[in-house]
Design an enzyme around this catalytic site. Structure first.
Site, PDB file in Angstrom:
ATOM      1  CB  SER A  15      58.507 -55.605  72.644  1.00  0.00           C
ATOM      2  OG  SER A  15      58.247 -57.018  71.927  1.00  0.00           O
ATOM      3  CG  ASP A 186      53.991 -60.692  66.691  1.00  0.00           C
ATOM      4  OD1 ASP A 186      52.895 -60.940  67.829  1.00  0.00           O
ATOM      5  OD2 ASP A 186      54.573 -60.368  66.937  1.00  0.00           O
ATOM      6  CG  HIS A 189      54.898 -58.214  70.115  1.00  0.00           C
ATOM      7  ND1 HIS A 189      55.335 -59.186  68.852  1.00  0.00           N
ATOM      8  CD2 HIS A 189      56.158 -57.774  70.448  1.00  0.00           C
ATOM      9  CE1 HIS A 189      56.312 -58.583  68.981  1.00  0.00           C
ATOM     10  NE2 HIS A 189      57.135 -57.835  69.757  1.00  0.00           N
TER      11      HIS A 189
END
Length: 207
Positions: A15, A186, A189
């Site tokens: 991601s 978090d 990210h």
């Protein structure tokens, strides 16, 4: 600069590389990859590079195996950047996800095999980026595991004569005067400033 005129530069990963490149931020995403592309293009506009983002959110090295032929080899890169490992580690620390974690021995063997295959079949040069965890305490369990996986990436970078992007070290530097929440909600990210930390680590090597 390391790149030559007309070369094809492919980024693959999870991601952190994806960053919406398959939907609203197509085709490059809104993360570090696009920052690297943008600043390199601005600084060297005559080089005429082709940039490709093949990040997919949630991927581990196991997922790269399934799509390596189409998303790495078939792209015929001159340079292939690989940033993988965050999910491999993270899932070992999340209740209910442990079975999807990738042990370090499997990670090492799998990533080495993927890199060997793409170099043999395309002749590309490699850029290997560390996984990271935005945590200043090296004794914290997930951070400690991350450092172990970073050591694997360092070993593979030496084996394959690859450029080594030390993303964990880059975050360690900024964490000396900031907190993890300044970079990511978090610890994984990042917002755009966190992606800029990663991108700067790339640009230091590229230039």
């Amino acid at each position: 600069m390391i790149f030559q005129p007309g070369q094809r530069v492919v980024f693959i990963g999870d991601s952190i590389t994806d960053c919406g490149r398959r939907d609203e931020y197509a085709p490059y995403g809104d993360g570090y990859m696009n920052l690297v592309r943008s600043f390199t293009t601005a600084r060297h506009p005559s080089v005429g590079l082709t940039w490709v983002n093949r990040g997919i959110s949630g991927d581990t090295v196991r997922d790269l195996v399934r799509r390596w032929e189409t998303d790495a080899i078939a792209e015929q890169p001159d340079w292939l950047s690989v940033m993988i490992g965050i999910n491999d580690i993270w899932r070992a620390h999340q209740p209910g996800y442990e079975a999807d974690a990738v042990p370090i021995d499997e990670f090492t063997v799998t990533l080495r095999g993927l890199l060997k295959t793409v170099v043999e079949r395309t002749g590309c040069r490699l850029i290997l980026a560390d996984p990271y965890f935005i945590e200043p305490d090296p004794a914290q369990p997930q951070r400690a595991d991350t450092d172990r996986y970073c050591a694997v990436v360092a070993t593979l970078a030496e084996e394959f004569n690859a450029l080594h992007v030390r993303t964990q070290a880059a975050f360690n530097t900024v964490l000396a005067s900031t907190s993890p929440a300044d970079w990511a909600d978090d610890q994984v990210h990042p917002g755009l400033p966190g992606h800029a930390v990663i991108a700067q680590a790339y640009l230091d090597l590229i230039n």
